[in-house]
Design an enzyme around this catalytic site. Sequence first.
Site, mmCIF file in Angstrom:
data_model
loop_
_atom_site.group_PDB
_atom_site.id
_atom_site.type_symbol
_atom_site.label_atom_id
_atom_site.label_comp_id
_atom_site.label_asym_id
_atom_site.label_seq_id
_atom_site.Cartn_x
_atom_site.Cartn_y
_atom_site.Cartn_z
ATOM 1 N N CYS A 35 0.900 -1.243 0.147
ATOM 2 C CA CYS A 35 -0.022 0.017 0.323
ATOM 3 C C CYS A 35 1.310 0.994 -0.230
ATOM 4 C CB CYS A 35 -0.999 -0.140 1.250
ATOM 5 S SG CYS A 35 -2.303 1.196 0.290
ATOM 6 N N ASP A 78 -3.138 1.179 9.989
ATOM 7 C CA ASP A 78 -4.480 2.315 10.229
ATOM 8 C C ASP A 78 -4.464 1.882 11.457
ATOM 9 O OD1 ASP A 78 -4.070 0.673 7.315
ATOM 10 O OD2 ASP A 78 -5.529 3.388 6.849
#
Length: 313
Positions: A124, A193
């Site tokens: 990512c 996250d």
Amino acid sequence: MKQLKETAQKIKSMEIRGAGRIARAAAAELRDYADRLKTDDLNEFNEKMQFAAELLVSTRPTAVSLPNAVRAVMRYKGESANEARVNILRLADEFITGSENAVLRIGEIGARRVRDGYTIMTHCNSAAAISIMATAYAQGKEIRVIATESRPRWQGHLTIQHLDKIGIKTFLIVDSAVRYFMKEVDLVIMGADAVTVNGSVINKIGSSQLALAAHEARRNVIIAAETYKFSPKTLLGELVEIEERDSSEVISREKLDEFSNISVRNPAFDVTPREYIDLICTEVGAIPPEMAYIIIKDYLGWGIEEMNSNMRI
Ligand code: RI2
């Protein structure tokens, strides 16, 4: 109100994305919204701020950086609307500056674990993870990076753009090739996250299979995560909700409509258990995942008592 809704929509649609960036965008929006609120009535001011806070938090359910940023600003105090406004401006700016500095500090701390000649695999697009690679490279370490595409939103393309600018030799691979290339990897570095109280890490979908492949091949996995990505709510037994996004990110609506029996599942994140993580690199130090509770209690300031009495968002 219009600008508040626009910012919320940009976070929801991922025009503003990345756990740190959405946290800073939310803090900045609360600051600007408070500045735009012209009322002198403290109750009205508080109600409107609470509405804005809840709207921003609702945009992306998984990234704990978002409620933590909002909470950091919503700790404001004030005897009058104006005092409250001034306090909000200060708290928001403190959060934003602290967050930017945290990314730099993570780079310095994490770079100590990167040796000259290392091949690093990443997934990512994480500013905190890139900070480690960029710092190691700036220190003169010749590193190479293997970056995944990160379907379905292709955040890997942002990562390669960034690494290319810095000058780091990078290979772009499809997500399903992570195990194939693991033998060439010395170290895995990814972002987060959310980090739970038991040290599990929630990050972009595919992170856990990358960590599993690294574990199988006995490669170390470092997670780069600012302290405000640690979830206080998990201390009360709450699970971090995994956001499932629209099917159109995976297949077009027209194509999907051609089928009668097909639907799409599109989770944006997955959970990597702490057994597959060697180190979580925060701005206050590189810790084993087992120490997540210390971060929540001592650095975020949320012990079990504060949680039970105070947590509204
Ligand atoms: P930084 C991103 O989420 C990715 O999962 C990335 O690993 C994580 O945030 C952390 O990013 P998304 O917004 O805060 O792309 O380190 O869903 O930049």
